[in-house]
Write an enzyme that holds these catalytic residues in place. Structure first.
Site, short mmCIF file in Angstrom:
data_model
loop_
_atom_site.label_atom_id
_atom_site.label_comp_id
_atom_site.label_asym_id
_atom_site.label_seq_id
_atom_site.Cartn_x
_atom_site.Cartn_y
_atom_site.Cartn_z
CG HIS A 150 36.08 55.46 52.17
ND1 HIS A 150 35.05 55.43 53.07
CD2 HIS A 150 36.70 56.66 52.35
CE1 HIS A 150 35.02 56.56 53.77
NE2 HIS A 150 36.03 57.32 53.36
CB SER A 194 45.72 25.44 42.49
OG SER A 194 44.72 24.61 41.93
CE LYS A 225 44.75 30.92 41.79
NZ LYS A 225 43.52 30.48 42.42
CD GLU A 260 44.14 32.83 50.76
OE1 GLU A 260 42.97 32.71 50.37
OE2 GLU A 260 45.09 32.21 50.25
#
Ligand code: ARG
Length: 466
Positions: A165, A286, A292, A299
């Protein structure tokens, strides 16, 4: 339309009965050569095997079959060199190759399509194509498994929090978690192998739908092309696309596993978790925030699973309303399955090197390992070993965890007195069940995260993936 052999303009392979030319808009609408040209190699392989069989059966001569085979190899070379001209007027890759052959060989080329229809031809090409794709995907998955195994070996002994969970649950070995991915991809590979068996059946000789009145030898073709069987019903043989759906599903499930993996590693490599260090060559930056370092590759792996899953639905919907035998709808199967194959291949191409370049951040993991009372279940099982009924042991440890939570400490930081207050049988020896590392070491069952069991599994995987 006119008969090309009567000295008129060459035209459609099926033009004989027509009095009007095909509308240009229809040519543009119905062409498939823009995407089925990638079947060129398969089409040529199948045509050569077909021509050899025609010669073996006396339907053409051996020199004619030789000329056909040589002409087809020349055409293969032209296509590979990019010297071959494609045009919507010639519909699909099959007609392109056949008309190029006829341009070279005249009437000999016009014999190749003996006892064959584009319906059984395209079904054969697509099976050959999927079979080769299956073999490449299997190889790619094997490489990925090897990368995970390499990581499991490098990180042997490292204890990390295990989650259910997405809440801290019990401690596990990092290697154990990593080998879990090997299991999933092993099942995917076994599904690919299973799908390959049903793909590897020859439709050629089914004709358009009814077979042929000519004395062909389908086993001859099957053997030449490495098919393990011959489709036994011509109606089904020319139109069965189950293998396309199956492959799309196996790819979708594999992509689902890859997506789960990507999600986990995105999470584990965040500042907040800090468990994993991804290789910078597999991260991107970025354009506005200079600091970043983003996990875009992972992704995209997660994102690309969407189209693989969608493609399964597209194929099932394509098939669900079709009456028996070939229908032109089936032309729509190709871009869909090609997209699934390309997607998984692209993902496998980056996944294995990404895994190979990843390491666990031992210091960050150790800094929070004793948070979350990961050893509660270990303590409960120690009480069970001391004779306490499971339900009682569960409740007792629940009380102890509540005490520890209230004071903001770990179970090990409770005093013997506090333990004794919850359970009169408490002895200091039971502390041996406390702490994440000890909890892992006390594991025993087959398939568990016990260090000895995981070491055994590493050996099993090393043998399996050698
Ligand atoms: N391009 C077609 C396909 O992919 C080949 C078969 C065409 N057959 C036909 N009878 N029009 O399905």
């Amino acid at each position: 339309m006119t008969n090309p052999s009567a000295g008129q303009t060459p035209s459609k392979a099926w033009g004989g009965v027509f009095r009007e030319p095909t509308d240009k808009r229809v040519e543009a609408f119905s062409e498939s050569v823009s995407f089925d040209r990638r079947l060129a190699d398969d089409d040529i392989d199948a045509s050569i095997a077909h021509a050899r069989m025609l010669a073996a059966c006396g339907l053409i001569t051996v020199p004619e079959a030789d000329a056909i085979a040589q002409g087809l190899e020349e055409i293969r070379g032209e296509i590979r060199r990019g010297a071959f001209e494609f045009t919507a007027a010639k519909e699909d890759i099959h007609l392109h190759i056949e008309s190029a052959l006829t341009a070279r060989l005249g009437d000999i080329g016009r014999k190749l399509h003996t006892a064959r229809s584009r319906n059984d031809q395209v079904a054969t090409d697509l099976r050959l194509h999927c079979r080769r794709a299956i073999d490449r995907l299997d190889e790619g998955l094997l490489e990925l498994q090897r990368a995970f195994l390499g990581l499991a070996v490098r990180e042997q002994g490292l204890v990390i929090p295990g989650y259910t969970h997405l809440r801290r649950a019990q401690p596990v070995l990092a290697s154990h978690q990593v080998l879990g991915w090997c299991e999933k991809f092993e099942r995917d590979r076994s599904r690919l192998a299973d799908c390959r068996r049903r793909t590897n059946v020859l439709p050629l000789g089914s004709g358009a739908l009814a077979g042929s009145s000519l004395p062909i030898d389908r086993d001859h073709v099957a053997e030449a092309l490495g098919f393990e069987g011959v489709a036994a019903n011509s109606l089904d043989g020319a139109s069965d696309r189950d293998f396309v759906c199956e492959l799309a599903f196996v790819i979708a499930l594999t992509m689902t596993h890859l997506s789960q993996w990507a999600e986990e590693w995105i999470l584990y490599s965040t500042q907040e978790f800090g468990f994993l260090r991804l290789p910078e060559g597999f991260c991107t930056g970025s354009s506005i925030m200079p600091q970043k370092i983003n996990p875009d590759v992972l992704e995209l792996v997660r994102g690309k699973s969407a189209r693989a899953i969608g493609n399964v639905q597209a194929l099932l919907v394509l098939l669900k309303g079709l009456p028996t035998a070939y229908n032109r709808d089936l032309q729509e199967d190709k871009e869909t399955i090609f997209d699934s194959i390309d997607t998984l291949e692209a993902v496998l191409g980056v996944a294995a090197p990404l895994v190979a370049g990843t390491s666990f951040d031992h210091a960050r993991i150790a800094a929070t390992l004793e948070r979350g009372h990961l050893d509660a279940t270990s303590l409960m099982e120690a009480l069970i070993t001391a004779g306490v009924p499971q339900r009682t042991a569960h409740e007792t440890v629940g009380h102890l965890v509540r005490r520890a939570m209230t004071r903001g400490v770990s179970l090990a930081e409770l005093s013997d007195e506090e333990f004794s207050r919850e359970w009169a049988g408490w002895t200091a020896a039971l502390r041996g069940a406390l702490g994440a590392s000890r909890a892992v070491e006390r594991m025993a069952s087959f398939g568990s995260t016990a260090p000895a069991r995981v070491a055994d599994q590493i050996v099993v995987w090393q043998r399996r993936l050698a």
